[in-house]
Design an enzyme around this catalytic site. Structure first.
Site, mmCIF file in Angstrom:
data_model
loop_
_atom_site.group_PDB
_atom_site.id
_atom_site.type_symbol
_atom_site.label_atom_id
_atom_site.label_comp_id
_atom_site.label_asym_id
_atom_site.label_seq_id
_atom_site.Cartn_x
_atom_site.Cartn_y
_atom_site.Cartn_z
ATOM 1 N N THR A 101 0.834 -1.202 0.000
ATOM 2 C CA THR A 101 0.000 0.000 0.000
ATOM 3 C C THR A 101 0.869 1.251 0.000
ATOM 4 O O THR A 101 2.052 1.212 0.342
ATOM 5 C CB THR A 101 -0.875 0.068 1.262
ATOM 6 O OG1 THR A 101 -0.020 -0.015 2.399
ATOM 7 C CG2 THR A 101 -1.907 -1.034 1.286
ATOM 8 N N LYS A 229 16.238 2.743 6.957
ATOM 9 C CA LYS A 229 16.964 1.550 6.513
ATOM 10 C C LYS A 229 18.030 1.166 7.558
ATOM 11 O O LYS A 229 18.268 -0.021 7.809
ATOM 12 C CB LYS A 229 17.581 1.788 5.130
ATOM 13 C CG LYS A 229 16.489 1.890 4.051
ATOM 14 C CD LYS A 229 16.984 2.446 2.731
ATOM 15 C CE LYS A 229 15.848 2.532 1.706
ATOM 16 N NZ LYS A 229 16.180 3.316 0.516
HETATM 17 N N1 HSE Z 1 13.581 7.014 -2.682
HETATM 18 C C1 HSE Z 1 14.317 5.827 -2.383
HETATM 19 C C2 HSE Z 1 15.727 5.985 -2.943
HETATM 20 C C3 HSE Z 1 13.616 4.638 -2.988
HETATM 21 O O1 HSE Z 1 15.989 6.975 -3.627
HETATM 22 O O2 HSE Z 1 16.580 5.154 -2.677
HETATM 23 C C4 HSE Z 1 13.959 3.311 -2.376
HETATM 24 O O3 HSE Z 1 13.722 3.254 -0.984
#
Ligand code: HSE
Length: 354
Positions: A101, A229
């Site tokens: 989602t 992350k």
């Molecule tokens: N916006 C993120 C990036 C996408 O540029 O790495 C992946 O999480």
């Protein structure tokens, strides 16, 4: 073995997985004994359809392409229309929920509620949403375990480049003391563009146009995306519980085109570096721009590519590099999880494993 799948959310990533399931169906059956059967799709924008006997993937994709909705699916026999996402999770015969989602990464919703409901209904979940893993890992992992179901989230870090499964499986037995990486493609792309003479604003505009940036690019340039992350890597790979607020975070806004040019003249390159470092029982994590010597392996990672280095006590430093975003790549990360779900199921049921 048939694997009944419900998609919660059916945007670009969900559709990319659906296409892969269709393209790879012979290989999935022959090599992995997986017979994927999509029984339901529920999407707030594209509507909802359910057929306990299975939906045809090509008909689903055609319905979206031609009308923007799955509810115009051509085969109406046995079809139920209009279930909400939670009803789809609770009331359909799906074994596995593909949770893709549009989720607010600051609250993790609605993905957290979707995962929780699925586990309570003894259904497995695979997702590419960072929110549930970064914000509720401990509770959700415990709930999945308690209900004896699988939770896969390979795509949350580096999409289809296996940044989570590689250290857990292939590097098993090592003590990983530090993880260092370029985990955001947008900012790395921007640094590379700025090295080629673009301004910060021009570089950001191109990154947005090419679809690398999050819906709100603040998350990329301020380092919040990489910070989530870092939390996932600490919690899942290092088994150290940290929160997003524990990660020191500085984005790339302060780095100008001139600073990038000055660094190049010194044989250096700016990169947005994520570090997660163990120190005894503690773990320290940071995201910040660092000026790396050009001979540093991460300095040579250019464009939207990601890279990660695991410092291992036995293997030494191991570096993995590849795409960190993209529809096919992220759809593929879900396929990796599906294959692992199936092999865990086979092992639990006492079948053969290779
Ligand atoms: N916006 C993120 C990036 C996408 O540029 O790495 C992946 O999480």
């Amino acid at each position: 073995m048939a694997l009944k799948i419900a998609f919660i959310g059916f945007g670009g990533v969900g559709q990319a997985l659906a296409k892969l399931l269709e393209e790879k169906k012979d290989q999935l059956i022959d090599q992995y004994d997986i017979e994927p059967c999509v029984v339901a799709v529920s999407d707030v924008m594209k509507g909802s359809v359910y057929n306990p006997d299975g939906l045809n993937i090509n008909k689903l994709l055609t319905s979206i392409e031609e009308t923007g909705s799955v509810e115009n699916y051509s085969d109406k026999e046995g079809l139920k229309i209009g279930l909400t996402s939670l009803e789809t999770i609770k009331e359909t015969n799906a074994d596995v929920i593909v949770e893709v989602t549009f989720t607010d990464v600051n609250t993790g919703q609605p993905a957290i509620d979707h995962c929780r409901t699925a586990f309570e209904c003894k259904k497995s979940v695979i997702t590419t949403n960072k929110g549930p893993v970064a914000l509720a890992y401990k509770d959700l992992a415990a709930l999945a375990k308690e209900n004896n179901v699988f939770w896969g989230f390979e795509g949350t870090v580096m999409s289809g480049t296996p940044a989570l499964r590689l250290p857990i499986t292939s590097l098993a037995g090592n003590e990983i003391s530090e993880i260092t990486g370029i985990l955001n493609g947008t900012t790395n792309f921007m640094f590379t563009e700025m090295e080629n003479g673009k301004t910060y604003d021009e570089a950001l505009e191109t990154a947005q146009r090419l679809g690398y940036a999050e819906a709100d690019p603040t998350s990329d340039v301020e380092g919040y995306d990489a910070r989530y992350k870092a939390v996932i890597l600490a919690n899942y790979v290092m088994k150290k519980e940290i929160k997003a607020s524990d990660v020191q975070c500085e984005g790339m806004r302060s780095i100008t085109k001139d600073m990038v040019a000055e660094a190049l003249a010194e044989n250096k390159r700016w990169r947005l570096i994520t570090r997660v470092k163990k120190d005894g029982n503690n773990v320290y994590a940071s995201v910040r721009p660092e000026k790396l010597d050009v001979i540093h392996p991460l300095a040579n990672v250019t464009g939207a590519t990601n890279a990660i280095i695991y410092d291992c006590d036995l293997s030494g430093p191991i570096m993995l590099t590849g795409a960190g975003a993209g529809l096919v790549e992220t759809g593929y990360s879900l396929l990796i999880d599906l294959i692992h779900l199936q092999s865990e199921k086979t092992i639990k049921e006492g079948g053969a494993s290779e």
